[in-house]
Enzyme design. Structure first.
Site, PDB file in Angstrom:
ATOM      1  N   GLU A   1      43.407  28.275  36.230  1.00 49.98           N
ATOM      2  CA  GLU A   1      44.487  29.043  36.856  1.00 49.98           C
ATOM      3  C   GLU A   1      45.782  28.757  36.098  1.00 49.98           C
ATOM      4  OE1 GLU A   1      46.843  31.350  38.524  1.00 49.98           O
ATOM      5  OE2 GLU A   1      44.812  31.403  39.376  1.00 49.98           O
TER       6      GLU A   1
ATOM      7  N   ASP B   1      43.448  40.754  37.655  1.00 51.12           N
ATOM      8  CA  ASP B   1      44.489  41.783  37.577  1.00 51.12           C
ATOM      9  C   ASP B   1      43.913  43.007  36.868  1.00 51.12           C
ATOM     10  OD1 ASP B   1      46.772  43.345  37.022  1.00 51.12           O
ATOM     11  OD2 ASP B   1      48.031  41.555  36.884  1.00 51.12           O
TER      12      ASP B   1
ATOM     13  N   LYS C   1      47.594  50.411  33.631  1.00 49.61           N
ATOM     14  CA  LYS C   1      48.199  51.269  32.603  1.00 49.61           C
ATOM     15  C   LYS C   1      47.438  51.141  31.282  1.00 49.61           C
ATOM     16  CE  LYS C   1      52.781  51.159  34.697  1.00 49.61           C
ATOM     17  NZ  LYS C   1      54.202  50.822  34.528  1.00 49.61           N
TER      18      LYS C   1
ATOM     19  N   GLU D   1      40.022  34.510  48.709  1.00 50.14           N
ATOM     20  CA  GLU D   1      41.078  34.898  49.646  1.00 50.14           C
ATOM     21  C   GLU D   1      41.289  36.410  49.635  1.00 50.14           C
ATOM     22  OE1 GLU D   1      42.100  30.722  48.133  1.00 50.14           O
ATOM     23  OE2 GLU D   1      41.458  32.603  47.236  1.00 50.14           O
TER      24      GLU D   1
ATOM     25  N   GLU E   1      39.181  38.714  48.701  1.00 49.92           N
ATOM     26  CA  GLU E   1      37.993  39.390  49.213  1.00 49.92           C
ATOM     27  C   GLU E   1      38.031  39.468  50.741  1.00 49.92           C
ATOM     28  OE1 GLU E   1      33.113  39.032  48.731  1.00 49.92           O
ATOM     29  OE2 GLU E   1      34.469  37.719  47.599  1.00 49.92           O
TER      30      GLU E   1
END
Length: 213
Positions: free
Chosen positions: A69, A118, A122, A192, A194
């Site tokens: 992370e 994420d 675009k 979390e 989900e």
């Protein structure tokens, strides 16, 4: 929502060095010997607050889980969660996953998880998607020949893009489901995100892939 800055995060990660690998590049090619004691290694990219990795560690004590992370103010929550449950089969890394080959050797990981990454919707951000071909090349390198990658997302666009990307790369699609929770899979551990999205009736998409040898 942007995570609130936690000025104490650096010190907290250092204090919990038994859970946090502070110099992960030093373990490249040696993770099993140094950390997992010959247990299979499973890697989650984007661990967030740690609900998934904690749940997996509890469900599979004979597997060692590594969670990456990049956001320091978020990974401290994962450290707190894993610490509360006293799991010895979890290692957390506060690093960017942009170049995994700096952290892991060839054929070192048994299984990988991409959970609610994420979507970067675009077109100009395509290269940032974690299923862009440049990332797939890294996954193929660090995964063992029969290793799997498991992708879960609530974003239909990212899921469709990923299926195409996997297929073009030559991956084998072992599973594709458009409504994970309809399967009532007892082995599924929710993140979390989900929990939040499924509570709103949003379908969760999952696929499992193997890379060409």
């Amino acid at each position: 929502m942007r995570a609130r800055h936690k000025p104490w995060a650096d010190d907290y990660l250092k204090e919990n060095h038994e859970l946090v690998e502070l110099n992960p590049a030093e373990n490249k090619g040696k993770w099993q010997q140094q950390i997992s004691k010959d247990k299979p290694l499973h890697l989650e990219i984007g661990t967030g607050k740690g609900q998934f990795i904690e749940g997996m560690a509890a469900q599979y004590p004979t597997i060692h889980f590594i969670g990456i992370e990049v956001v320091k103010s978020i990974i401290v929550s994962a450290v707190e969660k894993v610490k509360d449950f006293q799991h010895s089969n979890v290692t957390l890394i506060n690093e960017h996953a942009q170049d995994l080959s700096d952290l892991f050797g060839d054929n070192e990981i048994d299984e990988m998880y991409l959970n609610f990454s994420d979507p970067w919707p675009k077109n100009r951000h395509e290269k940032r998607r974690l299923t862009y071909h440049a990332f797939l090349e890294q996954y193929q390198r660090i995964l063992k020949p029969n290793g799997e990658l498991v992708l879960k997302t609530d974003n239909r666009g990212l899921f469709e893009y990923s299926l195409v990307s996997f297929s073009q790369f030559g991956c084998t699609l072992e599973e594709v489901t458009l409504d994970l929770h309809a399967l009532e899979d007892p082995t599924n551990v929710m993140t979390e995100y989900e929990e939040k999205f499924s509570a709103k009736g949003q379908p969760i998409y999952r696929c499992r892939v193997k890379f060409p040898k």
